[in-house]
Design an enzyme around this catalytic site. Structure first.
Site: not given
Ligand code: WQD
Length: 335
Positions: A124, A152, A148
């Site tokens: 990741s 990785k 997490y």
């Molecule tokens: C994306 C953007 C949030 C939810 C995570 C893990 C990473 C990988 C992918 C496994 C950010 C914003 C999110 C919501 C929002 N997973 N958001 N409202 O955090 O980039 O990555 O998932 O491998 O390891 O860290 O993904 O989809 O949670 O967030 O505003 O209800 O959407 O702040 O900017 P993230 P995400």
């Protein structure tokens, strides 16, 4: 090739199983069903028009896994099985270290014992920690922001040391950015059990009125519209990247980003989803989520030059395919 695919009924695992068959490989699936539905097995057999052996088992159960290695003589392993919720890993670190590290160790040990030469590991972009983008594979890794991410990063280091001691191993460490979307059939997709963690499942839940509105975690970042920017990659492109890595890696350890190299903000994602699917996504801006960074996107040259990997799907494709799967699940037409 004949592959063992752990977590093969999960979101990325199931799409990769389909991509393997699309490229004339076969798979044996192991999944403990902790974050996947057994019905995905039948869906996959229908999509690939073949029977696919499936075993409900724990990838860190060495006796169960050894029996499969003895029975099937795999050409390679694609290891997806693992817990992946960032927030949960903070509150339950022992479960994450035990599960994610021991499953990787078990499978690596059996690959060595049975001279299985190809190991594809689901890593990741989180291993990069909070470093400025574009993130490229040669960057020194900093401590990640959660257990997490640590599982990785540690798994990557374990596999690197194991390969050094067993030079005939070919190991690919595939660093995913933000996988979203769904197979164009509308029959496979992201279907997390319980409360979602990621943006797209929240968007589809809001669009289908399962939850009233989307919480946008902050609009005060140093980005064009103030919301977080991420490198979203279509899960079907991601799956194809696994097949390319499997087919092309040679002895050694090979690290590849799987991303588009483009950043998209939360507001841009909402706009695309509403425009493409003609459905509304009500939202409210709330304070930033702890641990979030402003901008993350991949350097894509290494995967392009070494694997010939380039993404083909657009953000519009991703939001359209996600919505089609959600509507199929609800039994309603997407457009
Ligand atoms: C994306 C953007 C949030 C939810 C995570 C893990 C990473 C990988 C992918 C496994 C950010 C914003 C999110 C919501 C929002 N997973 N958001 N409202 O955090 O980039 O990555 O998932 O491998 O390891 O860290 O993904 O989809 O949670 O967030 O505003 O209800 O959407 O702040 O900017 P993230 P995400």
């Amino acid at each position: 090739m004949k592959l063992l695919v752990t977590g093969g009924l999960g979101y990325i695992g199931s799409h990769t199983v389909k991509a393997l068959y699309d490229h004339h490989h076969t798979a044996v699936i192991v999944d403990d069903l902790s974050n996947a539905k057994e019905s995905v097995h039948h869906t996959l057999e229908t999509l690939v028009n073949d029977t696919i052996p499936f075993y409900q088992a724990d990838a860190k159960d060495i006796d169960a896994m050894r029996a499969l290695f003895e029975n099937y003589h795999f050409d390679g392993v694609l290891h997806f099985a693992g817990h992946k919720a960032v927030g949960e890993s903070v509150s339950r670190p022992m479960m994450y270290y035990h599960n994610n590290l021991n499953s990787t160790l078990t499978l690596a040990q059996l690959c060595v014992e049975h001279r299985v030469s190809k190991f594809i590991f689901s890593s990741s972009a989180t291993v990069y920690g909070d470093q400025p983008s574009p993130l490229h594979e040669g960057l020194e890794l900093k401590k990640t922001t959660n257990p997490y991410g640590e599982t990785k990063a540690i798994s990557e280091r374990m596999l690197t040391d194991i390969q050094r001691a067993h030079p005939s191993l070919s190991v690919a460490l595939l660093r995913y950015f933000n996988p979203i979307g769904a197979d164009e059939s509308g029959l496979l997709g992201e279907d997390p059990q319980g409360i979602p963690n990621n943006l797209m499942p929240f968007i589809t839940n809001v669009a289908s009125q399962r939850i009233p509105q989307l919480n946008v975690y902050g609009d005060d970042y140093e980005t064009p519209d103030g919301t977080g920017v991420r490198d979203y990659i279509h899960v079907s492109d991601l799956a194809r990247g696994h097949v390319l890595a499997l087919e092309k890696i040679t002895e050694g350890v090979h690290i590849y980003n799987l991303g588009t190299g483009q950043g998209t903000s939360v507001f841009q994602m909402i706009e695309a989803f509403e425009r493409v699917n003609q459905v509304s996504v009500p939202y409210r801006v709330v304070p930033r989520r702890p641990g979030d960074v402003a901008i993350t996107y991949a350097a894509v040259e290494h995967a392009r030059d070494q694997l010939g990997f380039q993404t083909e799907k657009s953000i519009d494709d991703m939001v359209k395919d996600s919505w089609r799967f959600t509507c199929n699940q609800k039994g309603t037409p997407s457009s």
